[in-house]
Scaffold this motif. Sequence first.
Motif, mmCIF file in Angstrom:
data_model
loop_
_atom_site.group_PDB
_atom_site.id
_atom_site.type_symbol
_atom_site.label_atom_id
_atom_site.label_comp_id
_atom_site.label_asym_id
_atom_site.label_seq_id
_atom_site.Cartn_x
_atom_site.Cartn_y
_atom_site.Cartn_z
ATOM 1 N N GLU A 234 5.964 22.045 19.293
ATOM 2 C CA GLU A 234 6.328 20.632 19.169
ATOM 3 C C GLU A 234 5.329 19.829 18.334
ATOM 4 O O GLU A 234 5.694 18.827 17.717
ATOM 5 C CB GLU A 234 6.459 20.003 20.560
ATOM 6 C CG GLU A 234 5.184 20.043 21.392
ATOM 7 C CD GLU A 234 5.367 19.483 22.800
ATOM 8 O OE1 GLU A 234 6.505 19.134 23.144
ATOM 9 O OE2 GLU A 234 4.360 19.413 23.539
ATOM 10 N N LYS A 235 4.077 20.283 18.286
ATOM 11 C CA LYS A 235 3.067 19.550 17.531
ATOM 12 C C LYS A 235 3.183 19.783 16.022
ATOM 13 O O LYS A 235 2.640 18.995 15.242
ATOM 14 C CB LYS A 235 1.662 19.960 17.990
ATOM 15 C CG LYS A 235 1.330 19.557 19.412
ATOM 16 C CD LYS A 235 -0.090 19.983 19.769
ATOM 17 C CE LYS A 235 -0.443 19.592 21.196
ATOM 18 N NZ LYS A 235 -1.823 20.018 21.563
ATOM 19 N N PHE A 236 3.865 20.828 15.629
ATOM 20 C CA PHE A 236 3.857 21.223 14.219
ATOM 21 C C PHE A 236 5.225 21.205 13.550
ATOM 22 O O PHE A 236 5.318 21.086 12.333
ATOM 23 C CB PHE A 236 3.275 22.638 14.083
ATOM 24 C CG PHE A 236 1.894 22.786 14.642
ATOM 25 C CD1 PHE A 236 0.787 22.393 13.910
ATOM 26 C CD2 PHE A 236 1.702 23.317 15.909
ATOM 27 C CE1 PHE A 236 -0.490 22.533 14.421
ATOM 28 C CE2 PHE A 236 0.421 23.457 16.432
ATOM 29 C CZ PHE A 236 -0.677 23.063 15.692
ATOM 30 N N VAL A 237 6.294 21.359 14.335
ATOM 31 C CA VAL A 237 7.607 21.574 13.738
ATOM 32 C C VAL A 237 8.058 20.387 12.889
ATOM 33 O O VAL A 237 8.727 20.570 11.861
ATOM 34 C CB VAL A 237 8.656 21.920 14.823
ATOM 35 C CG1 VAL A 237 8.902 20.754 15.767
ATOM 36 C CG2 VAL A 237 9.953 22.399 14.180
ATOM 37 N N PHE B 24 11.900 32.457 4.434
ATOM 38 C CA PHE B 24 11.472 32.363 5.820
ATOM 39 C C PHE B 24 10.242 31.459 5.900
ATOM 40 O O PHE B 24 9.241 31.694 5.217
ATOM 41 C CB PHE B 24 11.127 33.749 6.375
ATOM 42 C CG PHE B 24 12.301 34.687 6.439
ATOM 43 C CD1 PHE B 24 13.153 34.690 7.539
ATOM 44 C CD2 PHE B 24 12.567 35.570 5.394
ATOM 45 C CE1 PHE B 24 14.243 35.560 7.599
ATOM 46 C CE2 PHE B 24 13.644 36.435 5.443
ATOM 47 C CZ PHE B 24 14.480 36.430 6.554
ATOM 48 N N VAL B 25 10.324 30.433 6.746
ATOM 49 C CA VAL B 25 9.210 29.502 6.918
ATOM 50 C C VAL B 25 8.879 29.435 8.405
ATOM 51 O O VAL B 25 9.732 29.083 9.222
ATOM 52 C CB VAL B 25 9.554 28.089 6.392
ATOM 53 C CG1 VAL B 25 8.376 27.142 6.613
ATOM 54 C CG2 VAL B 25 9.943 28.135 4.918
ATOM 55 N N ASP B 26 7.646 29.774 8.771
ATOM 56 C CA ASP B 26 7.230 29.659 10.167
ATOM 57 C C ASP B 26 7.014 28.193 10.502
ATOM 58 O O ASP B 26 6.453 27.430 9.707
ATOM 59 C CB ASP B 26 5.948 30.452 10.412
ATOM 60 C CG ASP B 26 6.185 31.957 10.352
ATOM 61 O OD1 ASP B 26 7.359 32.374 10.295
ATOM 62 O OD2 ASP B 26 5.197 32.713 10.364
ATOM 63 N N SER B 27 7.406 27.793 11.700
ATOM 64 C CA SER B 27 7.474 26.368 12.027
ATOM 65 C C SER B 27 6.124 25.721 12.289
ATOM 66 O O SER B 27 6.052 24.499 12.430
ATOM 67 C CB SER B 27 8.392 26.155 13.235
ATOM 68 O OG SER B 27 7.988 26.960 14.320
ATOM 69 N N ASP B 28 5.051 26.501 12.357
ATOM 70 C CA ASP B 28 3.721 25.890 12.439
ATOM 71 C C ASP B 28 3.060 25.809 11.065
ATOM 72 O O ASP B 28 1.953 25.281 10.935
ATOM 73 C CB ASP B 28 2.820 26.634 13.421
ATOM 74 C CG ASP B 28 2.780 28.137 13.187
ATOM 75 O OD1 ASP B 28 3.659 28.639 12.462
ATOM 76 O OD2 ASP B 28 1.893 28.801 13.738
ATOM 77 N N ASP B 29 3.747 26.293 10.037
ATOM 78 C CA ASP B 29 3.260 26.196 8.661
ATOM 79 C C ASP B 29 4.030 25.109 7.923
ATOM 80 O O ASP B 29 4.912 24.454 8.486
ATOM 81 C CB ASP B 29 3.439 27.541 7.943
ATOM 82 C CG ASP B 29 2.703 28.681 8.627
ATOM 83 O OD1 ASP B 29 1.687 28.418 9.287
ATOM 84 O OD2 ASP B 29 3.162 29.834 8.505
ATOM 85 N N THR C 25 14.342 19.610 21.492
ATOM 86 C CA THR C 25 14.792 18.223 21.336
ATOM 87 C C THR C 25 14.471 17.702 19.942
ATOM 88 O O THR C 25 15.300 17.024 19.306
ATOM 89 C CB THR C 25 14.120 17.332 22.385
ATOM 90 O OG1 THR C 25 14.446 17.816 23.691
ATOM 91 C CG2 THR C 25 14.577 15.890 22.257
ATOM 92 N N ILE C 26 13.286 18.020 19.457
ATOM 93 C CA ILE C 26 12.867 17.549 18.131
ATOM 94 C C ILE C 26 13.793 18.080 17.047
ATOM 95 O O ILE C 26 14.257 17.318 16.178
ATOM 96 C CB ILE C 26 11.405 17.966 17.853
ATOM 97 C CG1 ILE C 26 10.456 17.231 18.795
ATOM 98 C CG2 ILE C 26 11.037 17.699 16.396
ATOM 99 C CD1 ILE C 26 9.019 17.728 18.739
ATOM 100 N N ILE C 27 14.103 19.371 17.075
ATOM 101 C CA ILE C 27 14.945 19.922 16.014
ATOM 102 C C ILE C 27 16.384 19.435 16.136
ATOM 103 O O ILE C 27 17.079 19.275 15.122
ATOM 104 C CB ILE C 27 14.870 21.464 15.978
ATOM 105 C CG1 ILE C 27 15.370 22.098 17.271
ATOM 106 C CG2 ILE C 27 13.468 21.921 15.666
ATOM 107 C CD1 ILE C 27 15.346 23.625 17.253
ATOM 108 N N ASP C 28 16.848 19.159 17.362
ATOM 109 C CA ASP C 28 18.190 18.578 17.527
ATOM 110 C C ASP C 28 18.257 17.196 16.900
ATOM 111 O O ASP C 28 19.274 16.823 16.288
ATOM 112 C CB ASP C 28 18.558 18.501 19.012
ATOM 113 C CG ASP C 28 18.958 19.853 19.581
ATOM 114 O OD1 ASP C 28 19.325 20.747 18.797
ATOM 115 O OD2 ASP C 28 18.910 20.004 20.819
#
Length: 330
Positions: free
Chosen positions: A15-18, A88-93, A48-51
């Motif tokens: 949640e802190k990075f996405v 492909f992208v990691d969600s903390d990057d 919730t954030i991505i929604d």
Amino acid sequence: MNIKLSIIVPVYNLEKFVGRCLESILCQVNDEVEIIIIDDGSTDNSGTIIDEYAQKHSNIKVIHKSNEGISKTRNKGLVQAKGEYVLFVDSDDYIAGNMVKTMLNQAINKNADIVISKAVNEWPDQTKEDMFTKDFDESEVINGMEAVKRFWAGEINGHPWNKLIRRELMINNNIVFPEDKKIYEDAPTLFKLYLKANRIAFVNKNLYYYVQHPGSVTKKPKFSMLYDHVDMIKAIEDSVDKRYCKKDFKKEYQYFLLKQIYYHIDLLNQLYFTNKLAAEQHKKELGKYIKSIEFNNLFNNYYFNNNADKLRLFLVKTRLCYLLRFRYRS
């Protein structure tokens, strides 16, 4: 309109990075780009954030599922993807603001199966370090075996996130991320992709920011990591004709092997006093790899050109590297 690119973003408790990740993507997408976000059973506020992002942007597709790990999550995104290429992208990057356009343009101009960009390590104090020291030649196109050679030599990496990959290359060759591994799942997959690719092109720009986290799974050694790491080396060896390891690209392969052995022994040293019996078994497993490394071969290697490499070779071949475990005893 045809989808040119599918960007696949696995999310698990980030949640802190996405938000930063998605903002870096959204600033550069259009109707030809779809974003597939897969929530891998997050227990924090990530879902919730991505929604909320999906409600605001029509080109975002969100999938919620139970926790299964990053490999199954990436594979799920690949099945859902419609783009000619996937990223492909990691969600903390996060990615550079021109990554999508730059990579797509190079893929189209070179008719490439894979496009590789440079990347940056970002540390917790926000300092940044170039991941690749050698420049990429944007005018060249190489084949799969040349890519294998450069991968073993350390010129290109075995991660998916700084690569634009033709989706059919993965689908038609049934190349997916191994779902029985939690770590080191990237390298064997990318190795197989390199072998199947006919045209691989480059972008000589830092377009991907790989964020290092002290608490990540790869920073917490455990014995399962040792088993997975040996399996990774075996999978790479089994994917290619042995003559490339023993003859054609022997220097490059032994350079790769030395780095893998040294990394493995460092993990082993950190775990030694938690289970000495298991550690000794791993030492035996590594013995055959250490025996295959030749002093003369590496000292005459173009890539073997600094004192750190020479010290690693000396410590590995003399087995003195195992004595370094005592610094981890407390």
